[in-house]
Every structure is written in structure tokens, then in C-alpha cells.
Scaffold this active site. Sequence first.
Site, short mmCIF file in Angstrom:
data_model
loop_
_atom_site.label_atom_id
_atom_site.label_comp_id
_atom_site.label_asym_id
_atom_site.label_seq_id
_atom_site.Cartn_x
_atom_site.Cartn_y
_atom_site.Cartn_z
N CYS A 329 0.94 -1.13 0.03
CA CYS A 329 -0.03 -0.02 0.19
C CYS A 329 0.84 1.32 0.03
CB CYS A 329 -1.10 0.03 1.17
SG CYS A 329 -2.33 1.15 1.01
N HIS A 427 -3.69 -5.48 1.28
CA HIS A 427 -3.45 -5.72 2.70
C HIS A 427 -4.12 -7.23 2.79
CE1 HIS A 427 -2.08 -1.73 4.14
NE2 HIS A 427 -3.25 -1.30 3.46
#
Length: 489
Positions: A329, A427
Site C-alpha cells: 500500500c 493488505h
Amino acid sequence: MNTLMVQGTTSDAGKSTLVTALCRWLTRQGVSVVPFKPQNMALNSAVTADGGEIGRAQAVQAQAAGLAPHTDMNPILLKPNSDTGAQVIIHGRAVTNMDAVAYHDFKRVAMEAVLQSHGRLGEAYEVVVVEGAGSPAEINLRANDIANMGFAEAVDCPVILIADIDKGGVFAHLVGTLELLSPSEQARVKGFVINRFRGDIALLQPGLDWLEQRTGKPVLGVLPYLMDFHLEAEDAVDVRQSSKVKETLKVVVPVLPRISNHTDFDPLRLHPQVDLHFVGAGQPVPPADLIILPGSKSVRADLAWLRANGWEQAITRHLRYGGKLLGICGGLQMLGKRIADPLALEGPQGECDGFGLLAFSTTLAASKQLRNVRGRLALGEVEINGYEIHAGVSTGPALERAAVMLDDGRRDGVISQDGQVLGTYLHGLFETPCASMELLRWAGLENAQQVDYRALRERDIERLADLVEAHLDTVQLRALCGLTPETGK
């Protein structure tokens, strides 16, 4: 509606753990139960079935109740982006950034959202088990409180107060907290739970007797300290080390000032062949097989922090000697050439250079991407599940070498031409056993074992429910939940 609230004498007293335990314990009995946290301040979040964002602790509690996570379970989520400000997320959607003073006044509006969500859950489920935040005795935060007694008073629900004996001072914590509450709030506390006790309970009994005589409140039970136990942390990074086999992969992760979703690394910390180290400010970067740049709530500021703490030179040296680098991310965004924040979403308006390891750039956009996704990891073409929570839009030729092919037709992330650097927006990528094993092999662990992290989490949720049965007064707990002893109705 039947509502029971768990409040704690301090942060990390065991509120999340007890709510998780109660949710599974009630579910075992066939009771329709749902977790709820009015306000959560955390950088660990999960994507819900209705496409919003809530704290990860509530997602785990939903699992304990056999439910898919929903935004009503955590209507107010605060994600700090500085020491004095945070992004405010209401019913799963980011609405604004506020400093602490402005939010204190905004809590009247936030309470409306809290009561709406609680009302909907109360109509749909038999019991709502509520988790407080921090301590109800924070005098400076009592006005307009929506997280602890302010909420309990608004919905007129009983409260259990939990304290952690492992840190010491448990009786002072319980009595002191009770003394700092108003008379009506004191009456609302129906009993105490003591958490993480080690030793002979007979030695504790005189203190329990004194506590009940001093306060007029019952001790509902004493939960023992669990060894080899894991439940995802609400916010604090868990740096505990566990024993490992000789053949291990050395992994290091920088503890960024605004690190987000560090629960991504829990499967690695629990893996018997992974030696995971979190490295904080001013600490030297140790030799490693794999460096992972984690998610960040303030990517440009955290990138500057990495440079100030010597990570750019450490990464260059690491790659020169053949080490692998993974960005997740915000960590992915740092691997590119440029990061721009034209709308001042995460700090002052502007842009900065990334590490320049991959040919792409990122611009932060107003709309946050929130998705639960499935796909196939380019490494080994194995299945991977995960979730996206990011405001960045990345573009550039390097992204043609995608790390993941998603089932919805999109491409995610990048693998460098030499195979040393991998980045992804996903994630939770280590929670899929086959994907985790392939990533560990890529990082240098040839004989990587397959570990099912979700099964480990489920095992520990069951252990918590067993503790409720064995160590707490279940008759009083059922009564506090508005349930009859016999039927569970």
C-alpha cells in the site's frame, strides 16, 4: 434492546479480547449477537461487506459472532494523520480531517451516527456487546463523550469494567476508575473482570474480597494469562518474539510514525520459520533476507522519516547484496518515482520523490478505494485474498508487470524486472496460506511451511470462549445480556 458494554481501566486492559470472547460464547449458545464499538481510534482497519471501513478489532469480533463485518459495528473511526489531527470516518466513509479541538466539538454530531448504528443493530440482533475506548475516567474527555459512559448513559446499558493485573496495580485501577465516575455512572458498573492473571488464585482471593466490600460490586471472574495466544492488536504494534526453528527467514519492518494495518505482519510473526523484527526510530537496520515497507496514513511524511533514519541507504545496500524488498500500500507508493498530494489529504499540499526503484508515480485522490478482493499472485499463479484501503492512484510502465491479477479484471502492484522488488496495494496478503508460502519462497525460504493464519485466529477465539465458560460468572453475564438462564431467549 439488550446491550452490554465492556469498558477498561486503561488502554490494552482487555476490552477487545473480552468482547470477542463474549461474542463467541453467546454464539455457541445460539444467541444472535453483534459486536459494536461507538468510536475507534486506530490505523488498523478492515473493509466491510457493505464497502466501508471499520477497525480491525471489530472485524475479528464479527468473526467471533459468525458475521460479516459491517460499518454499523464501528460507526466512528478516527485514523490519526498527525499528533493533533485525524481523518474522520463515519459509517465507513471518510468525511473530513479534523484536529483534536474541532473533533471535540463535533462529537455531538458523531453521537447521532453512533445512535443510528446502535439502533439498527439492536433491531436486528438479540444482544449488542459494546467495546469502550481507552478509559472512562479520562477527565479531559468526559464532555460530549461518545466512546464510554456518554454512550452507556445515552442507551441506558449496564457496564463491565475490566483491568489487566499483569501490569500491576489492578485494584488501584479499578477503585480509582470507579471513584472518578459520576454517581449514575458508578451505578451503571455491574461488575469487574480481572484479566491476565498468573499464579494461584487463592493468593488473589483476599484482594477480590476487599474489592467487593470496598465497592459493593461483584467480581465476575478472573481470566488467566494465555500463553501462545494471539488476537489482532487494535493499534499498538506487537513486538513480542517467539521461539523459532533453526531455518528461518529474517524479515525487518520499519515502525513508521503513521504505520497502518501492521496486522498484515501477524501471520509472519506467528510463522515458525520467520524471524520478524520491527525497527523503530534511531535503531540500526539489521541484516535481513526481506525488508517490508508497510502501509502508512501519511506516506510523504513517513517517507521523509525513513530517509532521516537511514533506510534509503539501508535499502540500497540490501538490494545490492541480493535481498528482497516488498512494499504494501503506502510502502508500494514509496517504491515509485513521485508521490503527489495535490488536495492536501495526508498533510501539506505538495509532492516528493519516492525511492525511484520502479517506474511509476502516485497521486492521492479524494475518493478512497475500499474493496475486498480475490485474485492470483503472479508468483506461482496461486490464489490470494486481500483488501484495498488507499487513496492513491498509481500509473506508469512498471505496473505492466503486475504482482496480482484480480478476479474483477484489474491488475494490482508490480514486480521488478530482476524479481528483487515487489509491491502491492493488497493488505492481508499473508493470510492466504498458499500465497504466503509463495511469497516466503520468493524471499528466500526454500522449504517454506504452509501456515493457516485464519485457522490460528479461529483457534484462539474458541479458547477465549472456553475461558468465559470456565472462569466467569456465566449466570450473571446472561442476566446482564437480558437473557434468561434456561432458554437463551
